[in-house]
Design a protein around this motif. Structure first.
Motif, mmCIF file in Angstrom:
data_model
loop_
_atom_site.group_PDB
_atom_site.id
_atom_site.type_symbol
_atom_site.label_atom_id
_atom_site.label_comp_id
_atom_site.label_asym_id
_atom_site.label_seq_id
_atom_site.Cartn_x
_atom_site.Cartn_y
_atom_site.Cartn_z
ATOM 1 N N LEU A 241 67.813 18.051 71.957
ATOM 2 C CA LEU A 241 66.717 17.159 71.592
ATOM 3 C C LEU A 241 65.622 17.923 70.841
ATOM 4 N N PRO A 242 64.959 17.285 69.875
ATOM 5 C CA PRO A 242 63.872 17.964 69.154
ATOM 6 C C PRO A 242 62.667 18.213 70.047
ATOM 7 N N ASP A 243 61.899 19.202 69.682
ATOM 8 C CA ASP A 243 60.685 19.572 70.405
ATOM 9 C C ASP A 243 59.666 18.435 70.313
ATOM 10 N N THR A 244 59.072 18.071 71.431
ATOM 11 C CA THR A 244 58.066 16.994 71.423
ATOM 12 C C THR A 244 56.647 17.520 71.230
ATOM 13 N N ARG A 245 56.472 18.834 71.223
ATOM 14 C CA ARG A 245 55.149 19.386 70.956
ATOM 15 C C ARG A 245 54.811 19.224 69.471
ATOM 16 N N LYS A 246 53.508 19.150 69.195
ATOM 17 C CA LYS A 246 53.065 18.929 67.822
ATOM 18 C C LYS A 246 51.924 19.881 67.490
ATOM 19 N N ALA A 247 51.778 20.161 66.208
ATOM 20 C CA ALA A 247 50.662 20.966 65.723
ATOM 21 C C ALA A 247 50.111 20.307 64.468
ATOM 22 N N GLY A 248 48.789 20.375 64.312
ATOM 23 C CA GLY A 248 48.158 19.711 63.179
ATOM 24 C C GLY A 248 46.985 20.508 62.632
ATOM 25 N N ALA A 249 46.555 20.118 61.442
ATOM 26 C CA ALA A 249 45.352 20.662 60.808
ATOM 27 C C ALA A 249 44.432 19.489 60.512
ATOM 28 N N PHE A 250 43.133 19.706 60.660
ATOM 29 C CA PHE A 250 42.207 18.587 60.487
ATOM 30 C C PHE A 250 40.963 19.007 59.711
ATOM 31 N N LEU A 251 40.331 17.998 59.131
ATOM 32 C CA LEU A 251 39.012 18.112 58.512
ATOM 33 C C LEU A 251 38.084 17.211 59.305
ATOM 34 N N GLY A 252 36.925 17.734 59.717
ATOM 35 C CA GLY A 252 36.052 16.968 60.609
ATOM 36 C C GLY A 252 34.597 17.013 60.199
ATOM 37 N N HIS A 253 33.850 16.066 60.746
ATOM 38 C CA HIS A 253 32.408 15.974 60.512
ATOM 39 C C HIS A 253 31.719 15.691 61.842
ATOM 40 N N GLU A 254 30.534 16.266 62.027
ATOM 41 C CA GLU A 254 29.707 15.988 63.194
ATOM 42 C C GLU A 254 28.341 15.513 62.723
ATOM 43 N N LEU A 255 27.962 14.314 63.140
ATOM 44 C CA LEU A 255 26.633 13.770 62.872
ATOM 45 C C LEU A 255 25.746 14.165 64.045
ATOM 46 N N LEU A 256 24.718 14.972 63.780
ATOM 47 C CA LEU A 256 23.960 15.650 64.825
ATOM 48 C C LEU A 256 22.718 14.866 65.217
ATOM 49 N N LEU A 257 22.540 14.721 66.544
ATOM 50 C CA LEU A 257 21.367 14.058 67.125
ATOM 51 C C LEU A 257 20.857 14.948 68.250
ATOM 52 N N GLY A 258 20.178 16.029 67.897
ATOM 53 C CA GLY A 258 19.781 16.988 68.909
ATOM 54 C C GLY A 258 21.014 17.669 69.487
ATOM 55 N N ARG A 259 21.160 17.646 70.811
ATOM 56 C CA ARG A 259 22.338 18.236 71.467
ATOM 57 C C ARG A 259 23.574 17.354 71.355
ATOM 58 N N LEU A 260 23.401 16.110 70.991
ATOM 59 C CA LEU A 260 24.494 15.142 70.909
ATOM 60 C C LEU A 260 25.024 15.075 69.486
ATOM 61 N N ALA A 261 26.331 14.848 69.360
ATOM 62 C CA ALA A 261 26.943 14.719 68.042
ATOM 63 C C ALA A 261 28.001 13.621 68.074
ATOM 64 N N LEU A 262 28.052 12.833 67.002
ATOM 65 C CA LEU A 262 29.127 11.865 66.788
ATOM 66 C C LEU A 262 30.199 12.546 65.956
ATOM 67 N N VAL A 263 31.411 12.650 66.517
ATOM 68 C CA VAL A 263 32.493 13.439 65.940
ATOM 69 C C VAL A 263 33.504 12.511 65.277
ATOM 70 N N THR A 264 33.929 12.842 64.053
ATOM 71 C CA THR A 264 35.018 12.139 63.371
ATOM 72 C C THR A 264 35.940 13.174 62.743
ATOM 73 N N HIS A 265 37.255 13.003 62.956
ATOM 74 C CA HIS A 265 38.257 13.924 62.416
ATOM 75 C C HIS A 265 39.359 13.121 61.735
ATOM 76 N N LEU A 266 39.939 13.711 60.703
ATOM 77 C CA LEU A 266 41.175 13.214 60.112
ATOM 78 C C LEU A 266 42.141 14.384 60.057
ATOM 79 N N GLY A 267 43.303 14.230 60.710
ATOM 80 C CA GLY A 267 44.243 15.331 60.818
ATOM 81 C C GLY A 267 45.622 14.976 60.296
ATOM 82 N N VAL A 268 46.395 16.013 59.989
ATOM 83 C CA VAL A 268 47.768 15.867 59.509
ATOM 84 C C VAL A 268 48.655 16.790 60.343
ATOM 85 N N TYR A 269 49.788 16.266 60.829
ATOM 86 C CA TYR A 269 50.749 17.090 61.569
ATOM 87 C C TYR A 269 51.572 17.927 60.586
#
Length: 320
Positions: A241-269
């Motif tokens: 059976l093929p391996d079910t583990r996956k690896a990916g690379a992503f580009l992300g952005h964090e919108l900063l609000l003091g210590r808090l951040a809204l995180v968005t990522h787009l990744g490719v396996y």
């Protein structure tokens, strides 16, 4: 799902809201937004769905504001509780909601016009989303467009803010590294009672671009134990059976609000032997820095707008 769309839900909301005044630098960077807590109730007028109760924390950003008028956009998130939910024996037609606790996201455009010194008429157009992030199945979730009318009481209108310029943080233009790991819990289907563990590990390089934004690129690996169970269910020969583990690379952005951040990522396996999903993935979440170097996050990993896993993450930031 047409059997569940049989009526127009009715709801009520109670909000407590506070105007930021410049006590923290990010208040001025975002032109003094409002922060608040909303308690939300809906009666779905459907015996399969029943009612829901939610608590949402939110940020409200004015688009246009004068002494009498305030047109703003609101974004909030929190937890929702559904007394009625999917049950294989007693409520199997409710494929929207499969667990009592669900995450909720609220988007809303609001218009407030002064009726008197302290009272304002509120008109709003919004969207409420409820989902458990695939921690239980079935999980189609609820998307609920809403029209709202209400009354606001203003302690002071307009609320005072501190004048002056908020300086840029000292780490603008600096690079850093993030190392993190996460755990998530999910189910394959309504007919499999097993809860499977999903783990990931992430290494990301980032740069603070300005007051509001971090840009990140990274590599990560995933180990989803539910994929192995699905593989064994469908394979004719289990020896190669093929391996079910996956690896990916992503580009992300964090919108900063003091210590808090809204995180968005787009990744490719780039490593995906077991083709159980599209070649790309998305992530949206909230990240909070407990210290300058230690952070925690709650992320929703998504495949083509369908929830894959709700990740609880802890990590460390290295560098300035």
């Amino acid at each position: 799902m047409a059997h569940l769309v049989s009526s127009h839900p009715l709801g009520a909301e109670l909000n407590v809201q506070r105007q930021t005044t410049g006590a923290a630098p990010w208040h001025a960077w975002y032109k003094y937004p409002k922060v608040g807590l909303a308690l939300v109730y809906f009666d779905y007028r459907n015996p399969l769905l029943g009612q829901s109760y939610a608590a949402t924390v939110y940020l409200s950003k004015s688009i246009s504001r004068t002494a009498r008028h305030d047109f703003s956009f609101r974004l909030g998130t929190g937890l929702g509780y559904f007394p009625l939910h999917y049950d294989l024996y007693s409520n199997r037609k409710n494929t929207f909601i499969s667990s009592p606790l669900n995450a909720t996201i609220q988007l809303r455009f609001e218009y407030d016009v002064a009726l008197s010194e302290h009272l304002g008429l509120l008109l709003a157009l919004g969207l409420h989303h409820y989902s458990n992030g695939a921690t239980d199945k079935p999980n189609f979730g609820i998307n609920l467009p809403t029209v709202a009318v209400g009354v606001n009481y203003h302690q002071q209108r307009p609320a005072p803010v501190r004048p002056g310029y908020a300086p840029a943080p000292p780490d603008v233009g600096h690079n850093f590294l993030n190392v993190s790991t996460s755990v998530a819990f999910k189910k394959r289907s309504a007919f499999d009672p097993t809860t499977y563990v999903v783990n990931s590990i992430t290494l990301a390089a980032g740069r603070r671009l300005n007051r509001k934004s971090n840009l990140l690129v990274g590599l990560e690996g995933f180990y989803d134990r539910s994929l192995r169970a699905a593989q064994l269910d469908t394979a004719r020969d289990t020896r190669h059976l093929p391996d079910t583990r996956k690896a990916g690379a992503f580009l992300g952005h964090e919108l900063l609000l003091g210590r808090l951040a809204l995180v968005t990522h787009l990744g490719v396996y780039f490593y995906n032997p077991y083709k159980s999903n599209p070649f790309y993935y998305e992530r949206v979440g909230l990240k909070y820095h407990l210290t300058p170097w230690l952070f925690g996050a709650l992320d929703l990993k998504v495949h083509r707008f369908a929830a894959d896993a709700l990740e609880l993450k802890v990590g460390a930031r290295l560098g300035r």
